[in-house]
Design a protein around this motif. Sequence first.
Motif, short mmCIF file in Angstrom:
data_model
loop_
_atom_site.label_atom_id
_atom_site.label_comp_id
_atom_site.label_asym_id
_atom_site.label_seq_id
_atom_site.Cartn_x
_atom_site.Cartn_y
_atom_site.Cartn_z
N GLU A 234 40.48 -17.35 -7.05
CA GLU A 234 41.27 -17.05 -8.10
C GLU A 234 40.82 -18.19 -9.15
N GLN A 237 37.93 -16.61 -10.93
CA GLN A 237 38.23 -15.43 -11.58
C GLN A 237 38.81 -15.97 -13.05
N ARG A 269 48.04 -11.65 -3.22
CA ARG A 269 47.84 -12.50 -4.70
C ARG A 269 47.41 -11.30 -5.88
N LEU A 271 44.46 -9.93 -6.14
CA LEU A 271 43.41 -10.22 -6.93
C LEU A 271 42.17 -9.22 -6.99
#
Length: 441
Positions: A234, A237, A269, A271
């Motif tokens: 995360e 990213q 999440r 993602l």
Amino acid sequence: MKILLVQTPSVESKTSERVYPIGIVTLGTHLIRAGHQVVLLDMNLEADAYGALKDKLLTEQPDAVGLSLRNIDPLANKTSSLIPPFAITTRLVHVVLPNASIVAGGTGFSLFPRRIMEELPEIRYGIKGEAEYSFPKLLKDFEQPGELAGLCYRKNGQVMINPAVLDFTFEDYLVPDRDLLPPDLYRDINDYVPAFGLETKRGCPLNCAYCVYPGLQGKIMRCRKPAEVVDEMEMLQARYGLRDFHFNDPVVNLPVGHLEEICEEILRRKLQVTWTGFFRENVLDLEKVKLYEKSGCSCFSFSPDGFCQASLEVLRKNLKVSDIIKAAELTAQTGVIVIYHFMTNVPGENTGTIEQAKSLIDQLYEIHTPKRNLGAIVLNNIRIMPGTPIEAIARSDGEIDADTDLLYPVYYNPKKHETLRYALETYHMTKNVFMWQKVEV
């Protein structure tokens, strides 16, 4: 101290697939925490690798230079070696900055520490195995380092090697500081392989006859907490815009449950990432495969290695041919590309095993053709590595002897079937092209 960490040449050419050198970035992060000034260079990025190294040495004037030898050769049946460019790199550092101490390490170095240090007297110290603990301790007392785990040093003209201790715990894991080597340098650098790797565990409990992973990382799997793995994804990213990752684990879906927790966390999440890894065939089921696809798996890479039961047994894969077929049937229900890696001309190869190899290729294409998601079948001869069961078999078979130098590329490829790889490549590539071109035979 000021330390220059160098990723020495680890690919055959500038057109090869290159990867972000997570090893030296991780080590650099630990050295910074220990109070050192750290500069990094990846020679694989440079049009003039040796010129870039020379400029970096003269500009930075480091007290010590850490040279990482990740690969000893490109594998993939090639006979070129990465030892010569490593030797040139070592000698160039010594000539340009004779007062800078050279410390060698990396996976490739760890396979041949004594041999490499004997041939390159310019290396003052080496570190065999994991360096997160040993390297900072070495720099703390450079003249009298003591009995550090994995330390390679010289005493009375002899190279001495302390036993490596695989004791790094992920409780001490530091998220690598990618600002040390900006990820933008690697963006879109490859055509096939994700350039950015993530470490979710170390160690491999398997006993494959050709493999050095258990010796390098140990047989006990040391796992990161799944949430912390996804924290790192995360962050990468958000900070760098990265979304394509390769899990560097020897086997990504062992132990059972660990990868699944990572996938669930990715989905929780929301993602938007893709990821790849090497999978173990006999622990898959449809629920897991669908979870992997949903969470972003972009390629199932399998390395069953043996085309038939006899080959699987001599390679100590602890698999059945039915496990390979089942893995194919499961992944063929997805829209994810699947790649298989096999060894050819393994010990005991004969006309019967060759026919079984063709039969398995036929089955894999029959299974995957409806979705056309079989990306490739990669065929290799076995690179003989020191200390492996394949080395013992090769000596027993008379394929190598006491004078054989395993530092440079040596493959197990007995003469009787030495061209088998080419025949099987033609066989499977015909099917692959016809599959993608929708041509029926």
